[in-house]
Write an enzyme that holds these catalytic residues in place. Structure first.
Site, PDB file in Angstrom:
ATOM      1  N   ARG A  44      -9.868  -8.527  -5.719  1.00 17.31           N
ATOM      2  CA  ARG A  44      -8.994  -8.348  -4.564  1.00 17.31           C
ATOM      3  C   ARG A  44      -7.513  -8.386  -4.905  1.00 17.31           C
ATOM      4  O   ARG A  44      -7.043  -9.269  -5.619  1.00 17.31           O
ATOM      5  CB  ARG A  44      -9.285  -9.442  -3.520  1.00 17.31           C
ATOM      6  CG  ARG A  44      -8.490  -9.279  -2.232  1.00 17.31           C
ATOM      7  CD  ARG A  44      -8.669 -10.464  -1.313  1.00 17.31           C
ATOM      8  NE  ARG A  44      -7.933 -10.271  -0.057  1.00 17.31           N
ATOM      9  CZ  ARG A  44      -7.502 -11.251   0.705  1.00 17.31           C
ATOM     10  NH1 ARG A  44      -7.729 -12.510   0.373  1.00 17.31           N
ATOM     11  NH2 ARG A  44      -6.844 -10.996   1.826  1.00 17.31           N
ATOM     12  N   LEU A  45      -6.804  -7.396  -4.358  1.00 20.10           N
ATOM     13  CA  LEU A  45      -5.352  -7.431  -4.295  1.00 20.10           C
ATOM     14  C   LEU A  45      -5.004  -7.811  -2.859  1.00 20.10           C
ATOM     15  O   LEU A  45      -5.234  -7.034  -1.933  1.00 20.10           O
ATOM     16  CB  LEU A  45      -4.753  -6.069  -4.652  1.00 20.10           C
ATOM     17  CG  LEU A  45      -3.233  -5.966  -4.567  1.00 20.10           C
ATOM     18  CD1 LEU A  45      -2.570  -6.863  -5.605  1.00 20.10           C
ATOM     19  CD2 LEU A  45      -2.772  -4.518  -4.735  1.00 20.10           C
ATOM     20  N   ASN A 104     -12.365  -1.456  -0.573  1.00 20.56           N
ATOM     21  CA  ASN A 104     -11.095  -1.151  -1.230  1.00 20.56           C
ATOM     22  C   ASN A 104     -10.368  -0.132  -0.371  1.00 20.56           C
ATOM     23  O   ASN A 104     -10.896   0.950  -0.108  1.00 20.56           O
ATOM     24  CB  ASN A 104     -11.356  -0.572  -2.627  1.00 20.56           C
ATOM     25  CG  ASN A 104     -10.100   0.046  -3.231  1.00 20.56           C
ATOM     26  OD1 ASN A 104      -8.993  -0.446  -3.037  1.00 20.56           O
ATOM     27  ND2 ASN A 104     -10.280   1.134  -3.971  1.00 20.56           N
ATOM     28  N   GLY A 105      -9.167  -0.464   0.099  1.00 20.34           N
ATOM     29  CA  GLY A 105      -8.436   0.519   0.876  1.00 20.34           C
ATOM     30  C   GLY A 105      -7.505  -0.079   1.894  1.00 20.34           C
ATOM     31  O   GLY A 105      -7.162  -1.274   1.863  1.00 20.34           O
ATOM     32  N   GLU A 106      -7.100   0.763   2.837  1.00 27.08           N
ATOM     33  CA  GLU A 106      -6.212   0.337   3.914  1.00 27.08           C
ATOM     34  C   GLU A 106      -6.492   1.204   5.140  1.00 27.08           C
ATOM     35  O   GLU A 106      -6.537   2.437   5.042  1.00 27.08           O
ATOM     36  CB  GLU A 106      -4.749   0.484   3.493  1.00 27.08           C
ATOM     37  CG  GLU A 106      -3.759  -0.054   4.510  1.00 27.08           C
ATOM     38  CD  GLU A 106      -2.323   0.016   4.005  1.00 27.08           C
ATOM     39  OE1 GLU A 106      -1.433  -0.440   4.754  1.00 27.08           O
ATOM     40  OE2 GLU A 106      -2.095   0.534   2.900  1.00 27.08           O
ATOM     41  N   CYS A 108      -7.887  -2.571  -4.635  1.00 27.80           N
ATOM     42  CA  CYS A 108      -8.933  -3.520  -5.023  1.00 27.80           C
ATOM     43  C   CYS A 108      -9.978  -2.793  -5.848  1.00 27.80           C
ATOM     44  O   CYS A 108      -9.917  -1.576  -6.019  1.00 27.80           O
ATOM     45  CB  CYS A 108      -9.593  -4.140  -3.791  1.00 27.80           C
ATOM     46  SG  CYS A 108      -8.460  -5.043  -2.710  1.00 27.80           S
ATOM     47  N   ASP A 127      -8.255  -5.908   7.796  1.00 27.55           N
ATOM     48  CA  ASP A 127      -8.976  -4.707   8.193  1.00 27.55           C
ATOM     49  C   ASP A 127     -10.423  -4.703   7.692  1.00 27.55           C
ATOM     50  O   ASP A 127     -11.270  -4.001   8.244  1.00 27.55           O
ATOM     51  CB  ASP A 127      -8.246  -3.449   7.721  1.00 27.55           C
ATOM     52  CG  ASP A 127      -7.823  -3.500   6.267  1.00 27.55           C
ATOM     53  OD1 ASP A 127      -8.100  -4.512   5.603  1.00 27.55           O
ATOM     54  OD2 ASP A 127      -7.201  -2.526   5.795  1.00 27.55           O
TER      55      ASP A 127
END
Length: 302
Positions: free
Chosen positions: A54-55, A81-83, A2, A106
């Site tokens: 956003r992805l 942005n991340g995981e 993102c 998340d």
């Protein structure tokens, strides 16, 4: 992947200039559209503006950002942005502490963890990330970057205003911020390129938030704090224990990164690393009744 961007200022007149700053946020999103083509959102308050592209990977319907949540008399907004690989465990812990979630993403776990535990909650996150949280009650913006700096985050200070973005081009959407190269940047390019000194943004007055670091910005100024440092220790395990621990760490890391509401695929070059990742993913998905898509590469020149 993102894209996040925004700014924080305690000097502009919100009533008179809000339209101008909202327009600035609107220009920040398109330049990072390739990072998040599925959705975009904006947030603007008296002292802070956030933008997000956003992805969609988790909770496709309800994970829109910037996301705002309230806990008691505290309210905060996040652009992320991340995981987060240990998200399920963190979610269960927060639920046991009384948190009721509205989504399965998340993003909300990070935000509610912040509202409940404060800025130190970042030390519990296992993942790759760059995010900004604005605390409306205390009027504090905090920027975070993951332990090894996988996700990018650049910033500059222009006339007392902190401006940040996932990519350099996002910074230049802010009025008055321009791209200028100085001798220090040239040294980075020709002396180290394509690598960079950690924290160096190459261009004049452009900085990169260092890995494992958070920055708080308030009316008192900005402060950076390192929350994670890599330390070396003697290796004292036996050969057999080393193999077993390495096996667990590799497979555990792969499994943790398979949390997704969209199909999973791997890029298979034929090397040891991509073959190992693909094999573990295929085994886990087969056990769950799902299928893995694999993309192979041919590096032979025509």
């Amino acid at each position: 992947m993102c894209g996040i961007a925004g700014f924080s200022s305690f000097h502009f007149n919100y009533k008179e200039e809000s339209a101008r700053w909202f327009s600035t946020l609107q220009t920040m999103n398109p330049c990072q559209h390739h990072r998040g083509p599925d959705e975009n959102g904006l947030y603007l308050s008296r002292n802070c503006g956030l933008s997000h592209t956003r992805l969609s990977i988790l909770d496709l319907a309800c994970g829109k950002q910037p996301m705002a949540r309230q806990l008691g008399n505290q309210r905060a907004v996040i652009a992320y942005n991340g995981e987060i690989y240990n998200m399920p465990a963190l979610r269960r812990e927060l639920e046991q502490e009384g948190i009721v979630f509205e989504t399965t993403c998340d993003t909300e776990v990070i935000l509610m963890g912040y509202l409940l535990h404060g800025t130190s909650y970042v030390t519990r996150l296992n993942g790759i990330f760059a995010f900004a949280i604005y605390d409306e009650r205390h009027k504090i913006l905090t920027l975070y970057r993951d332990s090894f700096g996988v996700k990018p985050l650049f910033y500059t200070v222009h006339n007392g205003t902190l401006v940040f973005s996932s990519e350099l081009k996002g910074l230049y959407c802010f009025p008055g911020v321009t791209a200028r190269l100085d001798p220090g940047g040239l040294n980075e390019l020709f002396g180290l390129g394509p690598a960079r000194t950690p924290g160096n943004g190459i261009l004049t007055d452009i900085h990169e938030l260092k890995p494992g670091t958070c920055m708080t910005c308030s009316s008192l100024g900005s402060i950076t704090h390192t929350y994670y440092r890599l330390t070396s220790r003697p290796h004292e395990d036996s050969y057999e224990d080393t193999i077993e621990k390495t096996r667990f760490l590799i497979t555990d890391a792969i499994k943790r990164q398979m949390i997704s509401d969209v199909p999973i695929c791997t890029f298979l070059s034929g090397g040891i690393d991509s073959s190992l990742v693909s094999a573990v993913c295929a085994s886990e998905l087969k056990a769950a009744g799902r299928q893995l898509s694999t993309y192979s590469f041919d590096f032979t020149e025509n």
